[in-house]
Design a protein around this motif. Structure first.
Motif, PDB file in Angstrom:
ATOM      1  N   ASP A 184       0.805  -1.234  -0.026  1.00  0.00           N
ATOM      2  CA  ASP A 184      -0.099   0.139   0.016  1.00  0.00           C
ATOM      3  C   ASP A 184       0.874   1.248  -0.048  1.00  0.00           C
ATOM      4  OD1 ASP A 184      -2.186   1.807   0.050  1.00  0.00           O
ATOM      5  OD2 ASP A 184      -2.015   1.431   2.402  1.00  0.00           O
ATOM      6  N   GLN A 241       0.386   4.239  -1.201  1.00  0.00           N
ATOM      7  CA  GLN A 241      -0.521   5.409  -1.239  1.00  0.00           C
ATOM      8  C   GLN A 241      -1.020   5.577   0.293  1.00  0.00           C
ATOM      9  OE1 GLN A 241      -0.118   7.545  -3.462  1.00  0.00           O
ATOM     10  NE2 GLN A 241       0.775   6.251  -4.750  1.00  0.00           N
ATOM     11  N   GLN A 256      -3.737   3.953   1.483  1.00  0.00           N
ATOM     12  CA  GLN A 256      -5.114   4.102   1.141  1.00  0.00           C
ATOM     13  C   GLN A 256      -5.902   2.907   1.810  1.00  0.00           C
ATOM     14  OE1 GLN A 256      -6.822   6.553  -0.406  1.00  0.00           O
ATOM     15  NE2 GLN A 256      -4.901   7.604  -0.723  1.00  0.00           N
ATOM     16  N   GLU A 297      -7.235  -3.183  -5.237  1.00  0.00           N
ATOM     17  CA  GLU A 297      -6.654  -2.633  -6.520  1.00  0.00           C
ATOM     18  C   GLU A 297      -7.437  -1.315  -7.125  1.00  0.00           C
ATOM     19  OE1 GLU A 297      -6.877  -5.623  -9.523  1.00  0.00           O
ATOM     20  OE2 GLU A 297      -5.095  -6.642  -8.915  1.00  0.00           O
ATOM     21  N   HIS A 348      -8.139   0.986  -4.630  1.00  0.00           N
ATOM     22  CA  HIS A 348      -7.609   1.756  -3.768  1.00  0.00           C
ATOM     23  C   HIS A 348      -6.103   2.040  -4.148  1.00  0.00           C
ATOM     24  CE1 HIS A 348     -11.431   1.166  -1.963  1.00  0.00           C
ATOM     25  NE2 HIS A 348     -11.157   2.572  -1.288  1.00  0.00           N
ATOM     26  N   GLN A 349      -5.720   1.670  -5.160  1.00  0.00           N
ATOM     27  CA  GLN A 349      -4.253   1.723  -5.607  1.00  0.00           C
ATOM     28  C   GLN A 349      -3.199   0.846  -4.531  1.00  0.00           C
ATOM     29  OE1 GLN A 349      -3.175   5.820  -5.688  1.00  0.00           O
ATOM     30  NE2 GLN A 349      -4.776   6.521  -7.194  1.00  0.00           N
ATOM     31  N   ARG A 380      -1.448  -3.017  -4.121  1.00  0.00           N
ATOM     32  CA  ARG A 380      -1.235  -4.216  -4.984  1.00  0.00           C
ATOM     33  C   ARG A 380      -1.473  -5.608  -4.321  1.00  0.00           C
ATOM     34  NH1 ARG A 380       3.095  -2.720  -6.442  1.00  0.00           N
ATOM     35  NH2 ARG A 380       4.641  -3.854  -5.214  1.00  0.00           N
TER      36      ARG A 380
END
Length: 317
Positions: free
Chosen positions: A201, A203, A205, A284, A286-287, A289
């Motif tokens: 994560d 970012q 998020q 995905e 929420h950016q 992986r």
């Protein structure tokens, strides 16, 4: 004696008595002469004439029904004001208020359930054929797992009923059951086939509710032991968001990447995470992986300290 004839008219007055003659030779007295007074015959009464019959009175004409007068405007306004005063503010009893709250809660729950069902159906309608096949295989795997657990329980019951030494068999079954419960309670280590899910994560998020949804999906797919980083997941595990960023699990801060070590059937766990609209798709969006690795042997070695319940006590039969 004098004789008088009838003379119409007023009756004659009686003659005055003759005064006796004065003198010595007069001895005889004069006798008064009666005078017959004619009495007029009573007049014949006229015969009564029959009274003329009264003419029959004409029947009174039927009076027309009075037309209802229009209700005055003032009375209508007064009636409206009384009705409004009776309806508002509402005067509800305690029982009516409780029933209204229960009905509201029931309606809200039904609305949420219908909406969730419609969303799920819409996701399935837009799914690809291979995704639908994967979901069907997952359902079949769950059914087979439940059938296997049922068969094991029936086999244990048969052993207890047919064993010559039931006490020893009961102890063995109890020991085995205690080990299984220890795995679920997180007091003993667990090993077996499974998967490792890694969530990156960059970012920041990913929130606590997303990790909780991932845990619930794994449990629904048949996960038997789960560990997130170095925290063992048990029945009372909870997730919280930190104000400065990051997530706490059972009061311990867990930094990314989030690593789920799961013991279970990899063929059931992987499709459950990859279904349309599932965990991987949500992360995905929420950016983040998500990487899934299937392994024949994983080890869940984080343990928890068992705590005696403060309020719950065993219930007697």
């Amino acid at each position: 004696m004098l004789r008088l004839t009838k003379i119409p008219g007023p009756a004659p007055e009686a003659a005055p008595e003759a005064e006796p003659e004065s003198g010595p030779g007069a001895e005889a007295k004069t006798v008064p002469v009666p005078v017959s007074v004619p009495v007029p015959a009573p007049a014949a009464e006229p015969e009564p004439r029959p009274a003329p019959e009264a003419d029959p009175e004409p029947e009174a004409a039927a009076e027309p029904e009075p037309t209802p007068e229009p209700e005055p405007v003032a009375e209508r306004n007064a009636g409206r004001r009384r009705l409004k005063a009776a309806l508002w503010p509402p005067r509800l009893s305690r029982g009516q208020l409780v029933v209204a709250l229960l009905l509201f809660s029931l309606g809200l729950g039904l609305a949420i359930q219908v909406r969730s069902t419609n969303d799920h159906h819409s996701q399935l309608r837009g799914a690809r054929q291979e995704d639908l096949v994967r979901i069907l295989d997952e359902l079949d795997s769950r059914q087979q797992r439940l059938q296997q657990e049922k068969a094991e329980l029936e086999q244990s019951l048969a052993k207890l009923e047919n064993s010559s030494n039931q006490a020893k068999e009961a102890q063995e079954q109890t020991r085995k059951k205690a080990t299984e419960l220890g795995v679920l309670a997180g007091t003993v280590k667990a090993t077996g086939p499974g998967i490792v899910l890694t969530v990156d994560d960059p970012q920041g998020q990913v929130k606590a509710d997303m990790l909780l949804d991932t845990l619930q999906e794994l449990r629904a797919a048949g996960a038997e032991a789960i560990q997130i980083n170095d925290v063992r997941v048990v029945v009372n595990t909870y997730f919280t968001d930190l104000s400065a960023g990051g997530v706490q699990i059972d009061g311990k801060k867990v930094s990314q990447p989030y690593r789920f070590t799961v013991v279970g059937n990899p063929q059931d766990l992987t499709p459950a995470l990859n279904i349309p609209g599932g965990v991987v798709r949500t992360l995905e969006s929420h950016q983040a992986r998500a990487t899934i690795t299937q392994q024949q042997k994983v080890v869940v070695d984080a343990l928890v300290d068992p705590k005696a319940p403060q309020y719950a006590k065993p219930a007697s039969k």
